[in-house]
Design a protein around this motif. Structure first.
Motif: not given
Length: 467
Positions: A403, A406, A409
């Motif tokens: 993860e 993600r 970001r």
């Protein structure tokens, strides 16, 4: 003649490492995220040797990867896996060349360990203020190359602010001696700032003239529980106003971090009988004996407690107690290694935006990965938040680390909305050099690339880092 043979003519046998068992420690970063290959590890003992090594590498088309204490957190000192690299370790260049107490400067080689510089300054009744967790093993060259920060930036600034001059070996092997010990010099571009923070991509920093300061004679260290992050920000302003320039450190520790430290790092403790959501470790210092700095801290904290900003506070009564409080700050960092996988962020936002950033980022990542543990701590005094994330219970490290992109970001988008940066003090290295292009204007990269091309046209200096 092959490159390694030519290097053998320059270096002592012990300073040219080619055996896999000898080179292995130099080919991976401290966090074990990156692994590279190299033709050899070279350990020159002088600027002249560095110059000759770099010149030979340039002639042979072999990349140079400068390395200090190899304690970086962004992979900047780890070579690429293609193998066409020389790791150039500065560890042999560890001399303190001079100390000018009257000018408040010290001239040191890049391989000096930070703690060595601190101790030399103290012996001369002076103070070198850069302080960070790796100070017993990190080296000045790496501190300069990453523009290191640490716990005293609030008062003294980053490494860029602490350097008056540097000596650099350029990518063609020429030496630029910029070891000027001047506090004013407006004779053209200030070239040292091209190399400080460049992570070895423009040249090899071999020495530096660093600023010294009056040695602190007294300090007041306080551990404080605050009502909220907004209250902490208000308290920061009050403590700065009360102490003048005496406020040195203002560190943020959340309850979860203190609990993890108590559970996993022997010697950790809870300073208060009741738990609180947020804590601060505050330090004021003075170069005067009998300065009353402790009284200043006590009065400021008492007033803040009366106004509801501070819930509880304890001030160290001696150096032993102060060391115990600062041990907790370091234990918070260490505890993360004992609780599974973590995803780290080195974010900075304006001081006024810190509470809003932490609140928004916390809600966002908790919604993205249910059960995730937000572990946000760091240098509240300068806006640098280490917004780290720990894996949820029941989730494997592999699944959590999948993860990472993600979550990075999400966190970095929020930092950008608050006019922040995704790298405060760790640098870009290999870790953030692609992602950063999402957050900086294209013209900045155009200018950086022009500088890189002008100084390193062959692209041999630490390729794949920063740009």
């Amino acid at each position: 003649m092959p490159l390694l043979e030519r290097l053998a003519d320059i270096l002592e046998p012990a300073d040219l490492l080619t055996a896999a068992s000898d080179t292995a420690p130099y080919l991976t970063d401290w966090r074990k995220l990156y692994h590279g290959e190299a033709l050899a590890v070279v350990r020159p003992r002088s600027t002249e040797q560095v110059s000759r090594v770099v010149a030979l590498a340039a002639e042979a088309g072999v990349s140079i990867v400068p390395q200090g204490g190899n304690t970086g957190l962004a992979g900047a000192a780890t070579p690429r896996p293609n193998g066409n690299n020389l790791v150039l370790s500065l560890e042999r260049m560890n001399r303190i060349r001079s100390l000018d107490a009257a000018n408040y400067t010290i001239t040191v080689e890049a391989g000096c360990i930070l703690q060595q510089v601190q101790e030399a300054a103290t012996q001369a009744d002076r103070h070198f203020p850069l302080s960070l967790a790796a100070e017993g093993s990190c080296r000045i060259g790496g501190n300069l190359s990453t523009n290191a920060g640490g716990i005293a930036v609030l008062r003294y600034g980053n490494m860029r602010d602490l350097a008056l001059g540097i000596e650099v070996v350029l990518p063609d092997g020429r030496i630029w001696n910029g070891l000027r010990a001047l506090r004013k010099d407006s004779a053209g571009y200030d070239l040292k700032h091209l190399f400080i923070g460049a992570e070895g991509t423009l040249g090899v920093i071999t020495a530096a003239v660093l600023k010294l300061f009056p040695r602190p004679r007294e300090r007041a260290s306080a551990f404080v529980a605050v009502a909220s992050l907004d209250a902490a920000l208000t308290l920061l302003g009050r403590m700065r106003a009360a102490s003048g320039d005496g406020l040195t450190s203002f560190e943020m520790i959340p309850r979860i971090a203190l609990e993890k430290a108590i559970a996993h790092v022997p010697g950790s403790f809870d300073p208060f009988p009741d738990p609180h959501e947020a804590y601060l470790l505050i330090e004021m210092t003075s170069s005067r004996e009998n300065s009353g700095i402790t009284t200043v801290a006590e009065e400021a904290l008492t007033a803040a407690m009366e106004d509801g900003l501070v819930l509880e506070a304890t001030i160290a009564q001696n150096e032993t107690q102060a060391a115990a409080l600062w041990f907790l700050r370091e234990a918070v960092v260490e505890a993360q290694r004992a609780v599974g996988a973590s995803i780290k962020h080195d974010v900075v936002v304006p001081l006024s935006a810190v509470p809003a950033f932490i609140r928004e980022a916390t809600v966002t990542v908790e919604a993205a990965v249910p059960g995730i543990v937000v572990y946000a701590f760091g240098h509240l005094g300068d806006g640098n938040v280490h917004f780290n994330l720990l894996q949820p219970a029941g989730m494997t490290p592999e699944a959590f680390l999948a993860e990472m992109g993600r979550l990075n970001r999400l966190v970095h988008d929020i930092a950008a909305r608050h006019h922040g940066s995704i790298s405060a003090e760790h640098g870009l290295g290999q870790l953030r050099n692609k992602e950063v292009r999402l957050y900086k204007p294209a013209i900045e990269f155009e200018l950086m690339e022009r500088i890189k091309l002008a100084i390193d046209p062959k692209g041999i200096m630490n390729p794949g880092k920063v740009l």
